[in-house]
Write a protein that holds these residues in place. Structure first.
Motif: not given
Ligand code: 2M8
Length: 419
Positions: A178-182, A205, A209, A212, A230
């Motif tokens: 959830q913390r990783v911006e896709p 999605v 991620r 990323r 991350e």
């Protein structure tokens, strides 16, 4: 054709001269932990090829000891798999003469495989110096994990990408991801969907991620510092396989006239450290950034059964045979808790049963004396492989095939169980 010959046909059909691909189309290169399972089956057909399988993988080992999760086949189309060599740019770290590889790793099951391969034909292995050449490389691989990947400082290895777990889209990773911006889906092209049903693969999605995280690691020169990653998780499967592989290194050391003691000490140390991941009858990953256990129901939490002398073994047997996994009844291990709303019987590592994992559990159960249960898993795997035709994974409730066809480790595990 009988099951043995069909399995041999799959495995030999996927051989590419120095190594075996996991499956045609979807996976056209060499994968790290696939090669270990493949070698375990291939040793029954050709001990020499099984030795080569591991030697070709370790031929692409990095100077820091890491064994990359993919070794790209220069004769396969460059754009046939995403992310390919142009994404990972391993030559920027290793120089242009080194094989093109990814920069992340996969679970360390290789020493265990090397020992099994050796036992299939010790004479040829000794003549070729198989273990003499592989042993220092295996030691350096484990050294990399111990030295560079103890990101939580608790004596356990952290994985830094869901691909490193081997269980890419396991629900265990939902919260830390959830913390990783896709990366937006339009910025990369998924090749997997040209070969597989989208409903059985990770979502766009998820892929955004994955891309990323991998690109960030690459852009930092594959440096192993917590501020680069991350995502960092102490995964029970990775750490349990490291312990089982250290146990195999002790045997290898003895065979070579070296001291097994450092490896035996390492098994004991990891067995103790693993208890940090134990709760509610199962092992769980520890989210290093979040500072807490990811309490869920991944089958990775049962894999510590492969660790010799594991004090929690009986608890794991109880969990495996309880309502969450029902392995005695199904003859297979679902990849995720059957009673959890996140369980999905078709989507990759979110529920389907996989043959390599069920094989590891069967092996661990045998080591811990749970022979009847181990026999049930053997029977279940043979039946499911035969019914599904060596598919990549199956619906654990019906054994209906899912994912790639002609999947190498499915065939390899079957060969090992038949002999
Ligand atoms: C799957 O992972 C790759 C990425 O490494 C993919 O989806 O493209 C996983 O099942 C992994 O465990 C396996 O090693 C690999 C090749 O079989 O495929």
């Amino acid at each position: 054709m009988n099951l043995h010959d069909e399995a041999a046909k799959v495995l030999l059909g996927n051989w590419r001269g120095h190594n075996t691909i996991p499956a045609p189309g979807l996976y056209p290169h060499q994968w790290s932990w696939d090669s270990a399972f493949i070698a375990i089956g291939l040793r029954h057909l050709s001990p020499l090829r099984a030795q080569r399988e591991l030697e070709s993988l370790f031929g692409a080992q990095w100077a820091d000891g890491r064994v990359p999760h993919i070794v790209f086949d220069p004769s396969a189309p460059r754009e046939g798999y995403f992310p390919g060599p142009d994404f990972w740019r391993s030559e920027q770290v290793n120089g242009p003469m080194h094989a093109d590889t990814s920069g992340i790793v996969q679970p360390p099951v290789h020493a265990l495989a090397a020992w099994e391969v050796f036992t299939a034909d010790p004479e040829t292995a000794r003549r070729r110096g198989f273990l003499e050449r592989l042993y220092p490389r295996l030691v350096s691989w484990h050294g990399y994990l111990r030295r560079s990947r103890d990101l939580g400082g608790r004596g356990l290895v952290s994985i830094v990408h869901p691909w490193e777990s081997g269980m890419d889209n396991s629900p265990s990773w939902d919260v830390p991801l959830q913390r990783v911006e896709p990366v937006p889906a339009g910025e990369f092209r998924r090749r997997d969907l040209e070969h597989a049903d989208a409903s059985e693969r990770p979502t766009d999605v998820d892929y955004g991620r994955y891309v990323r995280l991998a690109a960030t690691y690459r852009d930092h020169g594959y440096a192993d510092r917590l501020d680069v990653h991350e995502f960092a998780a102490e995964d029970p499967l990775t750490n349990a396989l490291l312990a089982a592989s250290e146990d195999a290194l002790a045997r290898i050391a003895r065979e070579l006239g070296e001291s097994p003691q450092p490896h035996e000490e390492e098994v004991a140390r990891l067995r103790d450290a693993l208890s940090l991941l134990h709760a509610d009858g199962l092992f769980h990953s520890f989210d290093v950034h979040g500072g807490s256990l990811i309490r869920g129901g991944s089958v990775a939490g049962l894999v510590p059964l492969v660790v010799p002398g594991l004090p929690q073994a009986q608890e794991l047997v109880d969990t495996a045979t309880g309502p969450r996994f029902r392995v005695d009844e199904l003859g297979l291990a679902p990849s995720y808790d059957l009673t959890d709303p996140l369980f999905d019987p078709s989507r990759y590592w979110r529920g389907p049963a996989w043959f390599n994992i069920t094989w590891l559990l069967q092996r661990g159960l045998t080591d811990h004396g749970a022979n009847e249960l181990a026999r049930a898993l053997r029977g279940g795997m043979l039946e499911a492989a035969s019914r599904s035709g060596f598919r990549e994974y199956v619906d654990p409730r019906t054994a209906e095939g899912r994912g790639a066809h002609h999947f190498s480790w499915t065939a390899a595990v079957v060969l090992d169980l038949l002999i």
